[in-house]
Scaffold this motif. Structure first.
Motif, PDB file in Angstrom:
ATOM      1  N   HIS A  33       6.640   0.889   3.790  1.00 48.04           N
ATOM      2  CA  HIS A  33       6.535  -0.182   2.967  1.00 48.04           C
ATOM      3  C   HIS A  33       7.552  -0.590   2.518  1.00 48.04           C
ATOM      4  CE1 HIS A  33       2.115  -0.790   4.019  1.00 48.04           C
ATOM      5  NE2 HIS A  33       1.853   0.451   3.572  1.00 48.04           N
ATOM      6  N   ILE A  34       8.870  -0.296   3.032  1.00 47.69           N
ATOM      7  CA  ILE A  34      10.247  -0.661   2.672  1.00 47.69           C
ATOM      8  C   ILE A  34      10.833  -1.664   3.560  1.00 47.69           C
ATOM      9  CG2 ILE A  34      10.508   1.120   1.112  1.00 47.69           C
ATOM     10  CD1 ILE A  34      12.246   2.723   3.334  1.00 47.69           C
ATOM     11  N   LEU A  38      13.108   4.873  -3.235  1.00 49.64           N
ATOM     12  CA  LEU A  38      12.673   5.193  -1.888  1.00 49.64           C
ATOM     13  C   LEU A  38      13.525   4.619  -0.776  1.00 49.64           C
ATOM     14  CD1 LEU A  38      10.802   6.655  -0.215  1.00 49.64           C
ATOM     15  CD2 LEU A  38       9.347   4.653  -0.240  1.00 49.64           C
ATOM     16  N   LEU A  40      15.749  15.194   2.508  1.00 47.43           N
ATOM     17  CA  LEU A  40      14.355  14.754   2.995  1.00 47.43           C
ATOM     18  C   LEU A  40      13.241  15.393   1.940  1.00 47.43           C
ATOM     19  CD1 LEU A  40      14.812  16.305   6.526  1.00 47.43           C
ATOM     20  CD2 LEU A  40      13.752  14.051   6.017  1.00 47.43           C
ATOM     21  N   THR A  66      13.234  12.479  -0.799  1.00 46.80           N
ATOM     22  CA  THR A  66      12.628  11.264  -0.020  1.00 46.80           C
ATOM     23  C   THR A  66      11.216  11.429   0.196  1.00 46.80           C
ATOM     24  OG1 THR A  66      14.603  10.873   1.158  1.00 46.80           O
ATOM     25  CG2 THR A  66      12.861   9.749   1.826  1.00 46.80           C
ATOM     26  N   ILE A  72       9.556  10.975  -3.394  1.00 46.86           N
ATOM     27  CA  ILE A  72       9.442   9.654  -3.926  1.00 46.86           C
ATOM     28  C   ILE A  72       8.534   8.851  -2.951  1.00 46.86           C
ATOM     29  CG2 ILE A  72      10.959   7.386  -4.118  1.00 46.86           C
ATOM     30  CD1 ILE A  72      13.339   9.313  -4.702  1.00 46.86           C
ATOM     31  N   ALA A  73       8.323   8.905  -1.638  1.00 49.53           N
ATOM     32  CA  ALA A  73       7.355   8.252  -0.722  1.00 49.53           C
ATOM     33  C   ALA A  73       6.036   8.546  -1.091  1.00 49.53           C
ATOM     34  CB  ALA A  73       7.853   8.655   0.620  1.00 49.53           C
ATOM     35  N   ILE A  96       5.081   9.336  -4.129  1.00 45.91           N
ATOM     36  CA  ILE A  96       4.863   8.699  -5.394  1.00 45.91           C
ATOM     37  C   ILE A  96       4.495   7.486  -5.342  1.00 45.91           C
ATOM     38  CG2 ILE A  96       5.673   8.313  -7.970  1.00 45.91           C
ATOM     39  CD1 ILE A  96       7.143  10.970  -7.596  1.00 45.91           C
ATOM     40  N   TYR A  97       5.186   6.703  -4.445  1.00 46.65           N
ATOM     41  CA  TYR A  97       5.265   5.410  -4.008  1.00 46.65           C
ATOM     42  C   TYR A  97       4.003   4.778  -3.635  1.00 46.65           C
ATOM     43  CZ  TYR A  97       6.288   1.056  -1.791  1.00 46.65           C
ATOM     44  OH  TYR A  97       6.348  -0.486  -1.443  1.00 46.65           O
ATOM     45  N   LEU A  98       3.705   5.795  -2.305  1.00 46.87           N
ATOM     46  CA  LEU A  98       2.399   5.292  -1.416  1.00 46.87           C
ATOM     47  C   LEU A  98       1.333   5.655  -2.056  1.00 46.87           C
ATOM     48  CD1 LEU A  98       3.744   6.528   1.988  1.00 46.87           C
ATOM     49  CD2 LEU A  98       3.677   4.167   1.216  1.00 46.87           C
ATOM     50  N   ARG A 135       0.654   2.784  -4.915  1.00 48.21           N
ATOM     51  CA  ARG A 135       0.638   1.443  -4.263  1.00 48.21           C
ATOM     52  C   ARG A 135      -0.883   0.734  -4.356  1.00 48.21           C
ATOM     53  NH1 ARG A 135       1.024  -1.707   0.598  1.00 48.21           N
ATOM     54  NH2 ARG A 135       2.999  -3.035   0.397  1.00 48.21           N
ATOM     55  N   TYR A 138      -3.255  -1.463  -2.508  1.00 47.63           N
ATOM     56  CA  TYR A 138      -3.191  -1.684  -1.097  1.00 47.63           C
ATOM     57  C   TYR A 138      -4.270  -2.885  -1.053  1.00 47.63           C
ATOM     58  CZ  TYR A 138      -0.713   2.344   0.839  1.00 47.63           C
ATOM     59  OH  TYR A 138       0.146   3.196   1.110  1.00 47.63           O
ATOM     60  N   LYS A 149      20.103 -18.670  13.792  1.00 54.20           N
ATOM     61  CA  LYS A 149      21.191 -19.226  14.826  1.00 54.20           C
ATOM     62  C   LYS A 149      21.048 -20.702  15.033  1.00 54.20           C
ATOM     63  CE  LYS A 149      20.339 -14.677  17.151  1.00 54.20           C
ATOM     64  NZ  LYS A 149      19.800 -14.180  18.427  1.00 54.20           N
ATOM     65  N   SER A 203       4.268  -6.873   3.264  1.00 52.59           N
ATOM     66  CA  SER A 203       4.046  -5.723   3.362  1.00 52.59           C
ATOM     67  C   SER A 203       5.381  -4.597   2.902  1.00 52.59           C
ATOM     68  CB  SER A 203       2.873  -4.980   4.474  1.00 52.59           C
ATOM     69  OG  SER A 203       3.810  -5.136   5.314  1.00 52.59           O
ATOM     70  N   ASP A 204       6.310  -4.987   3.522  1.00 49.37           N
ATOM     71  CA  ASP A 204       7.440  -4.250   3.481  1.00 49.37           C
ATOM     72  C   ASP A 204       8.323  -4.638   2.225  1.00 49.37           C
ATOM     73  OD1 ASP A 204       8.583  -6.566   4.357  1.00 49.37           O
ATOM     74  OD2 ASP A 204       9.833  -5.410   6.234  1.00 49.37           O
ATOM     75  N   GLU A 205       7.746  -5.489   1.343  1.00 56.90           N
ATOM     76  CA  GLU A 205       8.242  -5.702   0.237  1.00 56.90           C
ATOM     77  C   GLU A 205       9.288  -6.960   0.191  1.00 56.90           C
ATOM     78  OE1 GLU A 205       7.235  -5.062  -3.012  1.00 56.90           O
ATOM     79  OE2 GLU A 205       5.775  -4.072  -1.860  1.00 56.90           O
ATOM     80  N   TYR A 206       9.688  -7.464   1.518  1.00 55.50           N
ATOM     81  CA  TYR A 206      10.486  -8.671   1.728  1.00 55.50           C
ATOM     82  C   TYR A 206       9.869  -9.845   0.992  1.00 55.50           C
ATOM     83  CZ  TYR A 206      13.338 -12.283   3.953  1.00 55.50           C
ATOM     84  OH  TYR A 206      14.016 -13.355   4.142  1.00 55.50           O
ATOM     85  N   LYS A 245      14.783 -17.680   6.347  1.00 59.30           N
ATOM     86  CA  LYS A 245      14.599 -16.856   5.489  1.00 59.30           C
ATOM     87  C   LYS A 245      13.432 -16.541   4.749  1.00 59.30           C
ATOM     88  CE  LYS A 245      19.406 -16.207   4.160  1.00 59.30           C
ATOM     89  NZ  LYS A 245      20.520 -16.421   2.940  1.00 59.30           N
TER      90      LYS A 245
END
Lengths: 181, 154
Positions: free
Chosen positions: A38-39, A147, B13, B16, B19-20, B22-24, B27, B29, B64, B99-102, B142
């Protein structure tokens, strides 16, 4: 123009293009991982930057990566491959290029073996690219940003291993025997 | 391959992965097909397509300059926000997050305009459907946000 110089310039141009289009090639696999985490990204850029590092490690002149990054950003603007960054995309290309040049320059002075320099350059260039994208587009904060940064750093370190191997194999082909010695 | 380089990769690794995890694990859902609306530190999950359906017709432009005609049915972003019991005078801007924080930011004026911001159903590559934000009138893509999961009202 001397043959070996021409060969070096052709190699730089090739690495510019490979760096630019490699992102698209690796994107499906990279997206699989980033979607799970999820990034918004961080893996494909490291792979793309690897080609700048390979070229800068072989063609030893200060500014090589920056020059290639400038060419890449012009190509990206021309082809509309700027992604979410839009007109600000050149910043995302040029900052990692400068970092690669600085790291390789500093390490070349101290050590003959540049494998550590490639590793550090790849990690820092990837992190700088992700932080630039975050500043311009994503605006992530907290643990998500952490992350995102560490995923970039890790993929940069893995790409550095591949870059080291490519440098080792391509150096004798691209450089003249005089430059190698 | 240098041992120190391998050590660097292994250390990165491990960090990462920690952190992953902890974050997941921390989160929130959102159930599939629903959108979480966050307002005043409270979160409400709603099915956006239970709001009154409207025709969504317009043209979007990508980076474009390529135009894409959209003609489908969907719901206005305002109607989805109102499902959470939030009045249009309670917020000045909304952050639509995927979902990817965009994320994409819309002002309340844009949300109140019935012809600008819509949520529509979008087909994914794996034949599943996700929620997409469609914003008309922009010069780039965007603010076309795929896999919308959250709307943060400020």
């Amino acid at each position: 123009m001397k043959t070996h110089k021409l060969r070096a310039f052709i190699f730089m141009a090739l690495c510019c293009d490979l760096g630019l289009f490699a992102k698209k090639l690796i994107a499906p696999a990279a997206n699989f991982i980033t979607e799970f985490l999820h990034i918004p990204g961080g893996i494909a850029t490291s792979f793309s930057l690897m080609f700048l590092i390979v070229a800068s490690s072989i063609i030893r002149f200060f500014g090589c990566a920056t020059l290639m990054a400038v060419v890449q950003s012009i190509l990206a603007l021309c082809f509309g491959m700027t992604g979410s960054m839009g007109i600000l995309a050149p910043i995302g290309y040029i900052i990692p290029g400068i970092i690669i040049d600085v790291i390789l320059f500093l390490f070349r002075k101290k050590e003959k073996d540049i494998s550590l320099a490639i590793m550090i350059a790849s990690i820092l260039a990837s992190v700088s690219a992700c932080l630039t994208a975050n500043m311009i587009v994503f605006r992530l904060t907290g643990i998500i940003l952490l992350l995102y940064v560490f995923v970039s750093a890790t993929s940069g370190s893995i790409c550095a291993i591949l870059a080291n191997e490519l440098v080792r194999r391509l150096k004798p082909i691209i450089l003249s025997p005089k430059e190698l010695s | 391959m240098k041992k120190r380089n391998i050590t660097i990769i292994v250390v990165l690794l491990i960090i990462t992965a920690i952190i992953a995890a902890i974050y997941l694990l921390g989160r929130n859902y959102v159930p599939k097909g629903k959108v979480s609306i966050v307002f005043n530190e409270k979160s409400v999950s709603v099915d956006p397509f239970k709001a009154a359906s409207v025709n969504v017709n317009g043209t979007t432009v990508n980076g474009k300059g390529k135009e894409k005609e959209i003609s489908t049915t969907g719901v206005t972003l305002l109607s989805v926000i109102q499902m959470a019991g939030v009045s249009d005078s309670d917020f000045s801007k909304a952050l639509v997050v995927s979902s990817d924080e965009y994320s994409a930011e819309l002002t309340s004026a844009e949300i109140l305009d019935p012809d600008i911001a819509f949520l529509i159903k979008s087909a994914n590559d794996d034949d599943t459907e996700s929620i997409k934000l469609s914003v008309f009138g922009d010069s780039d893509s965007k603010r076309q946000v795929k896999n919308v999961e959250r709307i943060e009202l400020k």
